[in-house]
Write a protein that holds these residues in place. Structure first.
Motif, PDB file in Angstrom:
ATOM      1  N   LYS A 189      32.824  39.379  46.660  1.00 43.17           N
ATOM      2  CA  LYS A 189      33.737  38.978  45.580  1.00 43.17           C
ATOM      3  C   LYS A 189      33.686  39.978  44.432  1.00 43.17           C
ATOM      4  O   LYS A 189      34.736  40.348  43.880  1.00 43.17           O
ATOM      5  N   LYS A 190      32.500  40.431  44.061  1.00 43.45           N
ATOM      6  CA  LYS A 190      32.371  41.436  43.000  1.00 43.45           C
ATOM      7  C   LYS A 190      33.116  42.715  43.364  1.00 43.45           C
ATOM      8  O   LYS A 190      33.797  43.309  42.528  1.00 43.45           O
ATOM      9  N   ARG A 191      33.000  43.113  44.615  1.00 46.66           N
ATOM     10  CA  ARG A 191      33.659  44.340  45.054  1.00 46.66           C
ATOM     11  C   ARG A 191      35.174  44.180  45.070  1.00 46.66           C
ATOM     12  O   ARG A 191      35.914  45.079  44.656  1.00 46.66           O
ATOM     13  N   VAL A 192      35.636  43.028  45.545  1.00 46.29           N
ATOM     14  CA  VAL A 192      37.080  42.757  45.546  1.00 46.29           C
ATOM     15  C   VAL A 192      37.616  42.786  44.121  1.00 46.29           C
ATOM     16  O   VAL A 192      38.641  43.414  43.834  1.00 46.29           O
ATOM     17  N   ASP A 193      36.915  42.116  43.215  1.00 43.83           N
ATOM     18  CA  ASP A 193      37.339  42.078  41.814  1.00 43.83           C
ATOM     19  C   ASP A 193      37.349  43.471  41.196  1.00 43.83           C
ATOM     20  O   ASP A 193      38.251  43.816  40.425  1.00 43.83           O
ATOM     21  N   GLU A 194      36.358  44.276  41.524  1.00 45.38           N
ATOM     22  CA  GLU A 194      36.285  45.627  40.967  1.00 45.38           C
ATOM     23  C   GLU A 194      37.448  46.490  41.461  1.00 45.38           C
ATOM     24  O   GLU A 194      38.085  47.199  40.666  1.00 45.38           O
ATOM     25  N   ILE A 195      37.749  46.427  42.743  1.00 47.34           N
ATOM     26  CA  ILE A 195      38.851  47.217  43.287  1.00 47.34           C
ATOM     27  C   ILE A 195      40.180  46.756  42.692  1.00 47.34           C
ATOM     28  O   ILE A 195      41.030  47.577  42.334  1.00 47.34           O
ATOM     29  N   ALA A 196      40.375  45.449  42.548  1.00 49.81           N
ATOM     30  CA  ALA A 196      41.617  44.923  41.961  1.00 49.81           C
ATOM     31  C   ALA A 196      41.748  45.352  40.499  1.00 49.81           C
ATOM     32  O   ALA A 196      42.830  45.753  40.055  1.00 49.81           O
ATOM     33  N   ARG A 197      40.657  45.279  39.740  1.00 51.28           N
ATOM     34  CA  ARG A 197      40.688  45.670  38.324  1.00 51.28           C
ATOM     35  C   ARG A 197      41.014  47.154  38.185  1.00 51.28           C
ATOM     36  O   ARG A 197      41.866  47.551  37.387  1.00 51.28           O
ATOM     37  N   LEU A 198      40.347  47.979  38.988  1.00 51.79           N
ATOM     38  CA  LEU A 198      40.593  49.415  38.927  1.00 51.79           C
ATOM     39  C   LEU A 198      42.025  49.756  39.342  1.00 51.79           C
ATOM     40  O   LEU A 198      42.664  50.617  38.724  1.00 51.79           O
ATOM     41  N   ALA A 199      42.532  49.086  40.363  1.00 54.82           N
ATOM     42  CA  ALA A 199      43.909  49.342  40.806  1.00 54.82           C
ATOM     43  C   ALA A 199      44.899  48.979  39.701  1.00 54.82           C
ATOM     44  O   ALA A 199      45.866  49.712  39.465  1.00 54.82           O
ATOM     45  N   ALA A 200      44.657  47.877  39.002  1.00 54.29           N
ATOM     46  CA  ALA A 200      45.541  47.475  37.899  1.00 54.29           C
ATOM     47  C   ALA A 200      45.550  48.533  36.796  1.00 54.29           C
ATOM     48  O   ALA A 200      46.565  48.736  36.131  1.00 54.29           O
ATOM     49  N   GLU A 201      44.426  49.211  36.627  1.00 49.65           N
ATOM     50  CA  GLU A 201      44.315  50.282  35.621  1.00 49.65           C
ATOM     51  C   GLU A 201      44.764  51.631  36.187  1.00 49.65           C
ATOM     52  O   GLU A 201      44.676  52.650  35.507  1.00 49.65           O
ATOM     53  N   ASN A 202      45.223  51.624  37.445  1.00 49.04           N
ATOM     54  CA  ASN A 202      45.634  52.830  38.158  1.00 49.04           C
ATOM     55  C   ASN A 202      44.502  53.846  38.242  1.00 49.04           C
ATOM     56  O   ASN A 202      44.697  55.052  38.134  1.00 49.04           O
ATOM     57  N   LYS A 203      43.293  53.312  38.443  1.00 45.75           N
ATOM     58  CA  LYS A 203      42.095  54.145  38.583  1.00 45.75           C
ATOM     59  C   LYS A 203      41.495  53.930  39.957  1.00 45.75           C
ATOM     60  O   LYS A 203      41.673  52.886  40.571  1.00 45.75           O
ATOM     61  N   LYS A 204      40.734  54.918  40.406  1.00 49.19           N
ATOM     62  CA  LYS A 204      40.038  54.804  41.680  1.00 49.19           C
ATOM     63  C   LYS A 204      38.542  54.682  41.432  1.00 49.19           C
ATOM     64  O   LYS A 204      38.022  55.216  40.461  1.00 49.19           O
ATOM     65  N   LYS A 205      37.868  53.989  42.321  1.00 51.57           N
ATOM     66  CA  LYS A 205      36.411  53.900  42.251  1.00 51.57           C
ATOM     67  C   LYS A 205      35.837  55.269  42.541  1.00 51.57           C
ATOM     68  O   LYS A 205      36.260  55.971  43.443  1.00 51.57           O
ATOM     69  N   GLN A 206      34.858  55.635  41.752  1.00 50.93           N
ATOM     70  CA  GLN A 206      34.177  56.911  41.957  1.00 50.93           C
ATOM     71  C   GLN A 206      33.018  56.679  42.921  1.00 50.93           C
ATOM     72  O   GLN A 206      32.056  55.987  42.586  1.00 50.93           O
ATOM     73  N   TRP A 207      33.106  57.209  44.117  1.00 51.31           N
ATOM     74  CA  TRP A 207      32.078  57.040  45.156  1.00 51.31           C
ATOM     75  C   TRP A 207      30.997  58.081  44.885  1.00 51.31           C
ATOM     76  O   TRP A 207      31.188  59.250  45.127  1.00 51.31           O
ATOM     77  N   THR A 208      29.864  57.619  44.368  1.00 51.96           N
ATOM     78  CA  THR A 208      28.798  58.564  44.060  1.00 51.96           C
ATOM     79  C   THR A 208      27.663  58.445  45.021  1.00 51.96           C
ATOM     80  O   THR A 208      27.504  57.534  45.734  1.00 51.96           O
TER      81      THR A 208
END
Length: 93
Positions: free
Chosen positions: A74-93
């Motif tokens: 759920k945390k991961r789903v929420d993070e991806i949805a939030r970032l997509a709304a901001e038109n940002k991508k998760k930084q895979w480090t």
């Protein structure tokens, strides 16, 4: 040099990864229902998520599906949805 037990675990993990990647070998990965719902409930997130490259979408879905606990998923789903709304991508480090 690996022990027999370590080599067995390594081989099992490689087989699992190969099976997992085979499911996502096309250019349009299937969005899981929980991620789809989160994207639809967030302003323009679905449109923006779909505008990202197929490889990024595939990696995001694999990352979500790799969660072992429901809370983590759920945390991961929420993070991806939030970032997509901001038109940002998760930084895979």
């Amino acid at each position: 040099k690996m022990t027999g037990a370590g080599l067995l675990i390594y081989k099992e993990r490689r087989e699992y990864e190969n099976r997992t990647l085979e499911r996502y070998d096309d250019n349009s990965p299937v969005i899981p229902p929980d991620l789809l719902t989160a994207l639809e409930n967030t302003d323009d997130a679905l449109k923006k998520f779909n505008s990202f490259s197929p490889s990024y979408r595939r990696l995001s879905i694999l990352w979500i599906n790799d969660a072992k606990r429901g809370v983590t998923r759920k945390k991961r789903v929420d993070e991806i949805a939030r970032l997509a709304a901001e038109n940002k991508k998760k930084q895979w480090t």
